[in-house]
Design an enzyme around this catalytic site. Sequence first.
Site, PDB file in Angstrom:
ATOM      1  N   LYS A 223     -27.773  21.446 -55.992  1.00 56.10           N
ATOM      2  CA  LYS A 223     -28.272  20.241 -55.305  1.00 56.10           C
ATOM      3  C   LYS A 223     -29.533  20.573 -54.496  1.00 56.10           C
ATOM      4  CE  LYS A 223     -24.986  21.205 -51.571  1.00 56.10           C
ATOM      5  NZ  LYS A 223     -23.613  20.947 -51.113  1.00 56.10           N
TER       6      LYS A 223
ATOM      7  N   TYR B 292     -53.106  22.262 -31.183  1.00 57.18           N
ATOM      8  CA  TYR B 292     -52.890  20.961 -30.549  1.00 57.18           C
ATOM      9  C   TYR B 292     -52.243  21.099 -29.166  1.00 57.18           C
ATOM     10  CZ  TYR B 292     -53.910  18.443 -34.898  1.00 57.18           C
ATOM     11  OH  TYR B 292     -54.509  17.912 -36.008  1.00 57.18           O
TER      12      TYR B 292
HETATM   13  C1  LIG Z   1     -22.931  22.254 -50.977  1.00 56.18           C
HETATM   14  C2  LIG Z   1     -21.496  22.388 -51.353  1.00 56.18           C
HETATM   15  C3  LIG Z   1     -20.981  23.612 -51.838  1.00 56.18           C
HETATM   16  C4  LIG Z   1     -21.769  24.903 -51.840  1.00 56.18           C
HETATM   17  O1  LIG Z   1     -21.559  25.580 -50.629  1.00 56.18           O
HETATM   18  P1  LIG Z   1     -22.221  27.014 -50.348  1.00 56.18           P
HETATM   19  O2  LIG Z   1     -21.813  27.333 -48.957  1.00 56.18           O
HETATM   20  O3  LIG Z   1     -23.701  26.803 -50.478  1.00 56.18           O
HETATM   21  O4  LIG Z   1     -21.705  27.957 -51.364  1.00 56.18           O
HETATM   22  C5  LIG Z   1     -19.672  23.622 -52.315  1.00 56.18           C
HETATM   23  N1  LIG Z   1     -18.906  22.499 -52.274  1.00 56.18           N
HETATM   24  C6  LIG Z   1     -19.352  21.334 -51.783  1.00 56.18           C
HETATM   25  C7  LIG Z   1     -18.441  20.169 -51.737  1.00 56.18           C
HETATM   26  C8  LIG Z   1     -20.651  21.231 -51.289  1.00 56.18           C
HETATM   27  O5  LIG Z   1     -21.081  20.079 -50.769  1.00 56.18           O
END
Ligand SMILES: *Cc1c(COP(=O)(O)O)cnc(C)c1O
Length: 368
Positions: A38, A264
Amino acid sequence: MVKAVETTLEIDLNALEHNYSHLKARLKPSTKFMAVVKAFAYGSDMAIIAKKLEALRVDYFAVAYVNEGVMLRNAGVKTPILVLHPQSVNFDELIERCLEPSIYSLRVLKQFLTVAKQHGQSDYPVHLKFNTGLNRLGFWERDVNFILQQIHNRQEIKIKSIFSHLAASEDAAEKEFSLKQISLFEKVGAELQEKLEYPFMKHMLNTSGIVNFSKAQYEMVRSGIGLYGYANDAAIDGQLKPVATLKTIISQIHKIEPHESVGYNRAFKADGYKMTATLPIGHADGIGRQYGMGKTSVLVNGQPALIIGNVCMDMMMVDVTGIDCKEGDEVIVFGGPLSAETFAKTANTISYEILTGISQRVKRTVKK
Ligand SMILES: *Cc1c(COP(=O)(O)O)cnc(C)c1O
């Protein structure tokens, strides 16, 4: 190694392969591996990462939203894809692109059954998410009977897996809580399995779960951050390799007189003669203002150089006093010798946030 000539996020696919093998070696050979890609594969590049993992025969992908699954399909990815948090408005597209929804409430279950029926689907694979303590998304244990009633005599869907998510898998102080979540999940799984005539997979572990609770690996695990080289644990981080290295270059060097200011709001005031370097990367690229004002360093020719004053939209200035450097030299913002976790800590955040925040304006390249 090719030197950067502009701001670039360099992706190391050998590091990805190393991390994947390392994580898999912690599991039983039969345990399936769902790679979480993702948010542009944690800020790197979804297509590049997914194609490599597909070539390594990963079992599953997970994304958060339908449009991310569509990006993978458009890149030619054929592996099954779980959409963790689909929005019902996108269910038509989800079905058209063979993406598999997480269903986490009675409302969403009914909506999905309706759309699956409109599409004439039978045995469409779905994944039921149960809440065991994170209190974010998920059915509750008490919903099991209602779920069974809803799907009784309905051909449209097939439960391919059930899953849950740990709230504090990286936190040793919360071990007891994690174990409670695990036992509740097992109870729910057993209840559902008793009344459903076909088998389904169970999965619960994210990266830190794999490290700390490998007994609960069941049929599959879901790993994101570990694939990218971080595991919320210094000892494990040492065995993983960062996939993303954010590089930039020095655009200009200034000699600053005592009492002159930089940037800035004149937020940096020199207390003596200083040499500063201006870098072509700013908060629009994902390096937020919280990293400015002397809190965080980047590496200029291997030497730490503090980010001074306010980070601008497209630039930031670093203190290179006493560092042997010139205009055009390469700068490492994080990755390689400077872990994104260390970088993130200076602004009280975590590797996940700095990695996923690198904006799409930054060019991605694959390390040769
Ligand atoms: C993002 C996510 C993961 C991955 O978690 P990591 O700590 O990056 O391994 C796994 N399960 C769900 C439901 C997630 O939202």
